[in-house]
Design a protein around this motif. Structure first.
Motif, PDB file in Angstrom:
ATOM      1  N   VAL A  39       0.838  -1.208   0.000  1.00 37.01           N
ATOM      2  CA  VAL A  39       0.000   0.000   0.000  1.00 37.01           C
ATOM      3  C   VAL A  39       0.869   1.253   0.000  1.00 37.01           C
ATOM      4  CG1 VAL A  39      -1.654   1.328   1.374  1.00 37.01           C
ATOM      5  CG2 VAL A  39      -1.993  -1.106   1.034  1.00 37.01           C
ATOM      6  N   LEU A  40       1.912   1.269   0.837  1.00 39.23           N
ATOM      7  CA  LEU A  40       2.794   2.432   0.876  1.00 39.23           C
ATOM      8  C   LEU A  40       3.515   2.620  -0.461  1.00 39.23           C
ATOM      9  CD1 LEU A  40       4.338   2.136   4.455  1.00 39.23           C
ATOM     10  CD2 LEU A  40       2.573   3.721   3.657  1.00 39.23           C
ATOM     11  N   GLU A  42       2.457   1.658  -3.380  1.00 38.24           N
ATOM     12  CA  GLU A  42       1.471   2.090  -4.373  1.00 38.24           C
ATOM     13  C   GLU A  42       1.220   3.588  -4.292  1.00 38.24           C
ATOM     14  OE1 GLU A  42      -3.182   1.116  -5.568  1.00 38.24           O
ATOM     15  OE2 GLU A  42      -2.265   0.159  -3.833  1.00 38.24           O
ATOM     16  N   HIS A  43       1.201   4.123  -3.084  1.00 44.14           N
ATOM     17  CA  HIS A  43       0.950   5.552  -2.916  1.00 44.14           C
ATOM     18  C   HIS A  43       2.211   6.394  -3.073  1.00 44.14           C
ATOM     19  CE1 HIS A  43      -2.791   3.977  -1.228  1.00 44.14           C
ATOM     20  NE2 HIS A  43      -3.305   5.131  -1.599  1.00 44.14           N
ATOM     21  N   VAL A  47       3.693  10.101  -5.846  1.00 45.17           N
ATOM     22  CA  VAL A  47       4.307  11.234  -5.151  1.00 45.17           C
ATOM     23  C   VAL A  47       5.718  11.464  -5.679  1.00 45.17           C
ATOM     24  CG1 VAL A  47       5.135  12.056  -2.908  1.00 45.17           C
ATOM     25  CG2 VAL A  47       2.900  10.952  -3.093  1.00 45.17           C
TER      26      VAL A  47
END
Length: 83
Positions: A39-40, A42-43, A47
């Motif tokens: 999840v980290l 993917e985000h 960024v």
């Protein structure tokens, strides 16, 4: 193409499980840590892309006006007319 990437990543994770001697399915704590990492990651990708690939801010100035009625800027500390 997405299936090939998914298969490659799955193979890599399976290899990592084998190297760490973790049984599949993984214990809950290891599985949750892996999901958190996914999840980290993917985000984080958008960024990082936004930080690396945003075009620099450009400043454009207007050409000088040839209008003779244009006022000159006030000197620092000078009072404005008409209040």
């Amino acid at each position: 193409m997405g299936y090939v990437i998914s298969l490659g990543v799955g193979f890599g994770v399976g290899l990592l499980y084998w190297l760490l001697k973790v049984q599949s399915p993984a214990p809950p704590l290891i599985a949750l840590a892996g999901l958190l990492g996914m999840v980290l990651g993917e985000h984080a990708i958008p960024v990082v892309k936004a930080q690396l690939f945003t075009p620099g801010a450009t400043v454009q100035s207007a050409p000088p006006s040839s209008d003779s009625s244009a006022k000159k800027p006030l000197a620092p500390g000078a009072a404005k007319e008409g209040g």
